[in-house]
Write a protein that holds these residues in place. Structure first.
Motif, PDB file in Angstrom:
ATOM      1  N   SER A 289      49.446  22.662  29.269  1.00 30.72           N
ATOM      2  CA  SER A 289      50.685  22.473  30.034  1.00 30.72           C
ATOM      3  C   SER A 289      51.152  21.030  29.973  1.00 30.72           C
ATOM      4  O   SER A 289      50.342  20.102  29.917  1.00 30.72           O
ATOM      5  CB  SER A 289      50.478  22.881  31.495  1.00 30.72           C
TER       6      SER A 289
ATOM      7  N   MET B  30      52.943  25.157  27.701  1.00 24.79           N
ATOM      8  CA  MET B  30      53.872  25.464  28.783  1.00 24.79           C
ATOM      9  C   MET B  30      54.415  24.183  29.395  1.00 24.79           C
ATOM     10  O   MET B  30      53.647  23.272  29.718  1.00 24.79           O
ATOM     11  CB  MET B  30      53.147  26.299  29.846  1.00 24.79           C
TER      12      MET B  30
ATOM     13  N   GLU C 236      56.137  23.061  32.778  1.00 30.84           N
ATOM     14  CA  GLU C 236      56.219  23.717  34.081  1.00 30.84           C
ATOM     15  C   GLU C 236      56.203  22.706  35.215  1.00 30.84           C
ATOM     16  O   GLU C 236      55.535  21.672  35.145  1.00 30.84           O
ATOM     17  CB  GLU C 236      55.040  24.688  34.230  1.00 30.84           C
TER      18      GLU C 236
ATOM     19  N   VAL D 241      50.438  25.892  37.150  1.00 22.60           N
ATOM     20  CA  VAL D 241      49.754  25.039  36.164  1.00 22.60           C
ATOM     21  C   VAL D 241      48.255  25.028  36.428  1.00 22.60           C
ATOM     22  O   VAL D 241      47.439  25.198  35.515  1.00 22.60           O
ATOM     23  CB  VAL D 241      50.326  23.614  36.192  1.00 22.60           C
TER      24      VAL D 241
ATOM     25  N   SER E  74      45.979  26.722  33.386  1.00 26.77           N
ATOM     26  CA  SER E  74      45.852  25.720  32.328  1.00 26.77           C
ATOM     27  C   SER E  74      44.416  25.285  32.077  1.00 26.77           C
ATOM     28  O   SER E  74      43.647  25.077  33.015  1.00 26.77           O
ATOM     29  CB  SER E  74      46.686  24.476  32.665  1.00 26.77           C
TER      30      SER E  74
END
Length: 257
Positions: free
Chosen positions: A38, A212, A214, A220, A224
């Motif tokens: 992320s 990602m 975010e 997250v 993640s």
């Protein structure tokens, strides 16, 4: 996640300016095969711009990118999906006057191996290909629980469902790397919780590596393996969600001095 696991994607010293504004400044990172990676940061940090560089919407002023060993700086944008990278956008980019199934089948176009003559005559090779495409689309519909929407026009669907349809279409290209740009944006808490389960299923069941962008730190943290924090176009730090959230420069970027 094994820290020695080979990188699927590598970026080194990426920089991009728009006029006098440096949107991305000397950013380096890697995305390891099989992980959920992320990118977080305040508005204007350069997160989506990094995705636009990976997706070849923009050309970097400096730096290199490698995907599966392929140098990407000269790869045209229309070939990125063929390489194995697909993405979603902050605002859904779907065909509103087509059904969910038809939107998903569009995602299969990168695997089309027939020509226009064969398709006009609807030869057996075309029929077999169409059956295979529909079978894979139905697999994604089942995975993301879109059975109740499969024959509905996308334009008539609620926003949360449209977001999932866009993820489904990206998955229909069978990517190795899926880029999710603000997937929870506009979703309510229940939809966001469902999204976290689907991200885990996409990774576990399909073996897709996910990157990602975010803002929702609960999401997250839940999904993640590693996180990269950015501010003002530069990478601050990379680590586990807990390590990154506790980093003093990350706190400063979000909260100020």
């Amino acid at each position: 996640m094994d820290s020695d696991q080979a990188a699927l994607f590598e970026a080194r010293n990426l920089s991009l300016s728009f006029g006098g504004v440096r949107a991305v400044r000397d950013v380096s990172f890697e995305i390891r095969r099989g992980e959920v990676f992320s990118i977080i940061g305040p508005n204007g940090a350069g997160k989506t711009t990094v995705f636009n560089l990976i997706n070849r919407i923009y050309d970097a002023d400096e730096g290199t990118m490698r995907f599966n060993g392929t140098e990407m700086s000269r790869v045209p944008g229309h070939r990125v999906a063929e390489l194995g990278i697909t993405r979603t956008f902050q605002n859904t980019e779907l065909f509103d006057r087509a059904t969910v199934l038809d939107n998903l089948l569009i995602g299969r176009h990168v695997h089309r191996r027939t020509n226009i003559v064969a398709e006009f005559l609807f030869l057996p090779t075309v029929r077999r290909q169409e059956i295979a495409f529909r079978s894979y689309a139905e697999r994604i519909i089942d995975l993301l629980e879109l059975q109740g929407s499969r024959d509905q026009m996308v334009g008539a669907l609620p926003y949360g469902t449209r977001k999932i349809v866009e993820i489904a279409r990206a998955l229909c290209a069978e990517p190795e790397l899926l880029l999710l740009d603000e997937p929870s944006s506009g979703l309510n808490p229940e939809e966001t919780e469902d999204l976290s389960f689907w991200i885990e299923d996409i990774s576990a069941d399909l073996g897709v590596t996910i990157a990602m962008v975010e803002h929702d730190m609960n999401l997250v943290t839940a999904v993640s393996n590693r996180v990269m924090a950015m501010a003002d176009g530069a990478a601050i730090t990379t680590g586990t969600p807990a390590e990154v959230q506790d980093h003093p420069e990350v706190l400063r970027a979000y909260l100020g001095d």
